[in-house]
Enzyme design. Structure first.
Site, PDB file in Angstrom:
ATOM      1  N   GLY A 190      27.003 -47.822 -19.295  1.00 29.30           N
ATOM      2  CA  GLY A 190      26.273 -46.891 -20.153  1.00 29.30           C
ATOM      3  C   GLY A 190      25.414 -45.947 -19.327  1.00 29.30           C
ATOM      4  N   ALA A 191      25.713 -44.651 -19.430  1.00 31.49           N
ATOM      5  CA  ALA A 191      24.881 -43.637 -18.751  1.00 31.49           C
ATOM      6  C   ALA A 191      23.960 -42.994 -19.781  1.00 31.49           C
ATOM      7  CB  ALA A 191      25.748 -42.595 -18.067  1.00 31.49           C
ATOM      8  N   VAL A 193      19.963 -43.299 -21.675  1.00 34.01           N
ATOM      9  CA  VAL A 193      18.625 -43.200 -21.084  1.00 34.01           C
ATOM     10  C   VAL A 193      18.323 -44.430 -20.223  1.00 34.01           C
ATOM     11  CG1 VAL A 193      16.222 -42.791 -21.599  1.00 34.01           C
ATOM     12  CG2 VAL A 193      17.960 -41.926 -23.131  1.00 34.01           C
ATOM     13  N   VAL A 247      34.536 -49.882 -20.570  1.00 33.90           N
ATOM     14  CA  VAL A 247      34.605 -51.249 -20.059  1.00 33.90           C
ATOM     15  C   VAL A 247      35.301 -52.154 -21.078  1.00 33.90           C
ATOM     16  CG1 VAL A 247      33.219 -53.233 -19.352  1.00 33.90           C
ATOM     17  CG2 VAL A 247      32.564 -50.944 -18.638  1.00 33.90           C
ATOM     18  N   ALA A 278      23.863 -51.565 -20.705  1.00 34.23           N
ATOM     19  CA  ALA A 278      22.893 -50.671 -21.370  1.00 34.23           C
ATOM     20  C   ALA A 278      23.662 -49.731 -22.289  1.00 34.23           C
ATOM     21  CB  ALA A 278      22.095 -49.892 -20.333  1.00 34.23           C
ATOM     22  N   ARG A 281      20.965 -50.089 -28.373  1.00 34.54           N
ATOM     23  CA  ARG A 281      20.167 -51.167 -28.963  1.00 34.54           C
ATOM     24  C   ARG A 281      20.457 -51.219 -30.453  1.00 34.54           C
ATOM     25  NH1 ARG A 281      16.026 -53.068 -25.814  1.00 34.54           N
ATOM     26  NH2 ARG A 281      14.827 -53.660 -27.649  1.00 34.54           N
ATOM     27  N   HIS A 453      -3.483 -21.012 -13.112  1.00 32.83           N
ATOM     28  CA  HIS A 453      -2.650 -20.815 -11.931  1.00 32.83           C
ATOM     29  C   HIS A 453      -3.301 -21.503 -10.742  1.00 32.83           C
ATOM     30  CE1 HIS A 453       0.013 -18.900  -9.060  1.00 32.83           C
ATOM     31  NE2 HIS A 453      -1.066 -18.614  -8.330  1.00 32.83           N
TER      32      HIS A 453
HETATM   33  P1  NAD Z   1      22.090 -45.040 -25.418  1.00 30.96           P
HETATM   34  O1  NAD Z   1      22.703 -45.021 -26.746  1.00 30.96           O
HETATM   35  O2  NAD Z   1      21.111 -43.967 -25.033  1.00 30.96           O
HETATM   36  O3  NAD Z   1      23.252 -45.012 -24.296  1.00 30.96           O
HETATM   37  C1  NAD Z   1      24.300 -45.961 -24.241  1.00 30.96           C
HETATM   38  C2  NAD Z   1      25.499 -45.363 -23.530  1.00 30.96           C
HETATM   39  O4  NAD Z   1      26.467 -46.388 -23.335  1.00 30.96           O
HETATM   40  C3  NAD Z   1      26.170 -44.270 -24.332  1.00 30.96           C
HETATM   41  O5  NAD Z   1      26.254 -43.104 -23.546  1.00 30.96           O
HETATM   42  C4  NAD Z   1      27.552 -44.858 -24.653  1.00 30.96           C
HETATM   43  O6  NAD Z   1      28.576 -43.897 -24.672  1.00 30.96           O
HETATM   44  C5  NAD Z   1      27.759 -45.851 -23.510  1.00 30.96           C
HETATM   45  N1  NAD Z   1      28.714 -46.930 -23.826  1.00 30.96           N
HETATM   46  C6  NAD Z   1      28.812 -47.645 -24.965  1.00 30.96           C
HETATM   47  N2  NAD Z   1      29.810 -48.579 -24.880  1.00 30.96           N
HETATM   48  C7  NAD Z   1      30.356 -48.441 -23.646  1.00 30.96           C
HETATM   49  C8  NAD Z   1      31.433 -49.098 -22.948  1.00 30.96           C
HETATM   50  N3  NAD Z   1      32.148 -50.091 -23.504  1.00 30.96           N
HETATM   51  N4  NAD Z   1      31.731 -48.714 -21.676  1.00 30.96           N
HETATM   52  C9  NAD Z   1      31.018 -47.701 -21.098  1.00 30.96           C
HETATM   53  N5  NAD Z   1      30.003 -47.045 -21.720  1.00 30.96           N
HETATM   54  C10 NAD Z   1      29.660 -47.404 -22.980  1.00 30.96           C
HETATM   55  O7  NAD Z   1      21.437 -46.485 -25.265  1.00 30.96           O
HETATM   56  P2  NAD Z   1      20.478 -47.108 -24.160  1.00 30.96           P
HETATM   57  O8  NAD Z   1      20.446 -46.292 -22.923  1.00 30.96           O
HETATM   58  O9  NAD Z   1      20.880 -48.531 -24.069  1.00 30.96           O
HETATM   59  O10 NAD Z   1      19.049 -47.008 -24.840  1.00 30.96           O
HETATM   60  C11 NAD Z   1      18.799 -47.650 -26.098  1.00 30.96           C
HETATM   61  C12 NAD Z   1      17.756 -46.916 -26.882  1.00 30.96           C
HETATM   62  O11 NAD Z   1      16.494 -46.987 -26.248  1.00 30.96           O
HETATM   63  C13 NAD Z   1      18.109 -45.460 -27.038  1.00 30.96           C
HETATM   64  O12 NAD Z   1      17.911 -45.080 -28.367  1.00 30.96           O
HETATM   65  C14 NAD Z   1      17.136 -44.761 -26.132  1.00 30.96           C
HETATM   66  O13 NAD Z   1      16.797 -43.472 -26.603  1.00 30.96           O
HETATM   67  C15 NAD Z   1      15.940 -45.691 -26.127  1.00 30.96           C
HETATM   68  N6  NAD Z   1      15.239 -45.559 -24.859  1.00 30.96           N
HETATM   69  C16 NAD Z   1      14.519 -44.442 -24.635  1.00 30.96           C
HETATM   70  C17 NAD Z   1      13.901 -44.257 -23.419  1.00 30.96           C
HETATM   71  C18 NAD Z   1      13.109 -43.017 -23.185  1.00 30.96           C
HETATM   72  O14 NAD Z   1      12.742 -42.375 -24.141  1.00 30.96           O
HETATM   73  N7  NAD Z   1      12.855 -42.624 -21.942  1.00 30.96           N
HETATM   74  C19 NAD Z   1      14.026 -45.199 -22.412  1.00 30.96           C
HETATM   75  C20 NAD Z   1      14.782 -46.318 -22.667  1.00 30.96           C
HETATM   76  C21 NAD Z   1      15.379 -46.488 -23.895  1.00 30.96           C
END
Ligand code: NAD
Length: 477
Positions: A190-191, A193, A247, A278, A281, A453
């Site tokens: 998962g790429a 956040v 995956v 990741a 959630r 500035h």
């Molecule tokens: P996400 O939904 O942001 O990203 C998950 C990624 O995993 C998606 O791009 C998806 O395409 C990929 N994916 C799913 N199944 C897959 C597979 N079988 N193989 C490969 N890739 C796959 O979820 P996250 O990063 O786990 O974060 C969860 C939640 O927590 C999000 O809603 C996020 O916004 C929130 N969060 C926010 C912050 C922040 O605001 N900085 C930080 C951490 C988490």
């Protein structure tokens, strides 16, 4: 069983949605209880939920430490600082992370107490009649009756089907924050956040990081220009992000994990020391609702609510990650405050159109409002102003001059429609854009606002000027 204690408001969940609900309700003169089931890896209870214990705060602590380590190695020389013999003390870094978390979660307990909220550790279950049964960590059951009940039970990591977390080789984002040593080879699924933030931490600390992302595009929710710029930086950091890589399975053994995935070229596999899953959630509602409460879950498991966070069962509300909308602490906090005000008969409003997003990579990525693609799809005529941090004296002095601010405004009205930033302190800078947009500000409003500035914030000023081809510190094209 003890007798039932009456409250005006019982909040189930003491995370970033639940504890602000409780505090605001108490500020409104109500008798409030806040119940939290969180158990840390050491078995201890704490308020603060995922954000403080296992998410936002510990990840920011490690992002900061690992960035300093990275800068010491790669940037100090440019400042004329020759450092030799740098060593990484991961145990000290992790101790600092844990100390920050402890301080912050202890702070929530103190805030609840100071507000007059009864804080309780235990697992809350809603029964008909707004009775909340709290099973304490010692198994003792307490019954609370709320004139109002607010569900704020949050979310948990989604496991990959057929690939359960084992806490050793296959870990979730929480486990990935508490690793006692830097893995040699790490795979992140998962790429999103979490994947990008945690991948950055461990890459900076020396791990080889391979990120597998099922989608063909990186950060599809962000403005394309932002995502393209971000991809360049991740590549420079050495993150090996493989797009279109889905995956299918993984096999842990005592030496590592072998991960199987498919991409455009067919079946692939790789072997790593640790695997962080990741992939998103899901709402946490396990054991939350007894039979007959009338509270309904949608097909994805979210508690169903209307635009005011009302569940449809009289005086039962739900806020934060257990309901629809982005899983962001600040969204949950505003929902909680709004619900507490509504309960007290006050006006409250959450502007779902202006929820800022921040990704705490280096450089940071932040945006609010609409992307160019969204404006094009909606056939809204817009103008765009871009200001590169390379033209910012402050950014240059900080040795952080990559990235830009992009401001989109309506051609017809000059209203600011979206602001997209990649660069130093983007997460802080975006606040100005949110405020301007909350007040329905125009590009001209920002143009006429004096920015100190030399500051990074001037980049927003200049981007607003650039939208009308009136930038001063950059060539207008
Ligand atoms: P996400 O939904 O942001 O990203 C998950 C990624 O995993 C998606 O791009 C998806 O395409 C990929 N994916 C799913 N199944 C897959 C597979 N079988 N193989 C490969 N890739 C796959 O979820 P996250 O990063 O786990 O974060 C969860 C939640 O927590 C999000 O809603 C996020 O916004 C929130 N969060 C926010 C912050 C922040 O605001 N900085 C930080 C951490 C988490």
């Amino acid at each position: 069983m003890s007798e039932t204690v009456d409250y005006d408001v019982v909040v189930i969940g003491g995370g970033p949605a639940g504890y602000p609900t409780a505090i605001r309700a108490a500020q409104n003169g109500l008798k409030v209880a806040c119940v939290d089931a969180w158990r840390n890896h050491d078995g201890g209870s704490a308020f603060g939920g995922t954000c403080l214990n296992a998410g936002c705060i510990p990840s920011k602590a490690l992002l900061e430490s690992s960035e300093l380590w990275h800068r010491a190695q790669h940037e100090f020389a440019a400042h004329g600082i020759r450092a030799s013999g740098l060593t990484l003390d991961l145990a000290a870094m992790q101790k600092r992370r844990a100390t920050i978390v402890k301080g912050m979660t202890g702070g929530i307990a103190a805030l609840l107490k100071a507000a007059g909220v009864t804080g309780m550790f235990g697992s809350g279950k809603l029964h008909p009649g707004r009775v909340v049964e709290v099973t304490g960590t010692d198994g003792k059951v307490t019954r609370l009756r709320g004139r109002h009940v607010v569900l704020a039970s949050g979310s948990v990591p989604t496991p990959l089907k057929s690939l359960p977390f084992d806490g050793q080789r296959i870990i979730d984002s929480w486990g990935a924050l508490e690793l006692p040593e830097v893995p040699k080879r790490l795979c992140v699924i998962g790429a999103g956040v979490i994947g990008l933030e945690l991948g950055s931490v461990w890459r900076r600390l020396g791990a080889e990081v391979i990120t597998l992302e099922a989608l063909d595009a990186l950060l599809p929710m962000a403005d394309t220009q932002l995502a393209t710029e971000a991809a360049k930086h991740f590549k420079k950091l050495g993150l090996d992000i493989r797009l279109g890589a889905k995956v299918s399975g993984a096999q842990p053994d005592k030496d590592g994990v072998s991960v199987r995935y498919t991409d455009a070229n067919g079946e692939q596999s790789l072997v790593v020391d640790k695997l962080i899953v990741a992939i998103g959630r899901r709402p946490f509602t396990e054991g939350l609702l007894a039979e007959g409460t009338g509270v309904r879950l949608d097909e994805r498991g979210f508690v169903q609510v209307d635009e005011h966070c009302a569940t449809g069962t009289e005086n039962v509300w739900a806020v934060g990650e257990v309901v629809r909308g982005p899983m962001l602490a600040h969204k949950g906090k505003e929902e909680g405050i709004a619900v507490a005000d509504r309960i007290a008969g006050k006006y409250a409003h959450v502007n779902y159109d202006l929820i800022p997003s921040v990704i705490y990579t280096a450089p940071e990525i932040a945006w609010v409002g609409q992307t160019e693609a969204q404006l094009q799809a909606a056939k809204i005529d817009y103008k765009s102003g871009v200001f590169p941090f390379a033209a910012s004296g402050r950014a240059r002095a900080m040795e952080a001059s990559s990235g830009f601010v992009k401001l989109l405004a309506a051609k017809a009205t000059d209203d600011i429609l979206g602001v997209h930033i990649i660069g130093p302190m983007a997460g802080e800078l975006i606040a100005e854009a949110v405020v301007a947009m909350e007040f329905r500000g125009s590009a001209e409003d920002l143009q006429r606002t004096i920015h100190a500035h030399p500051t990074l914030a001037e980049a927003l000023h200049e981007a607003a000027l650039a939208a009308d081809k009136r930038a001063i510190d950059n060539i207008n094209r």
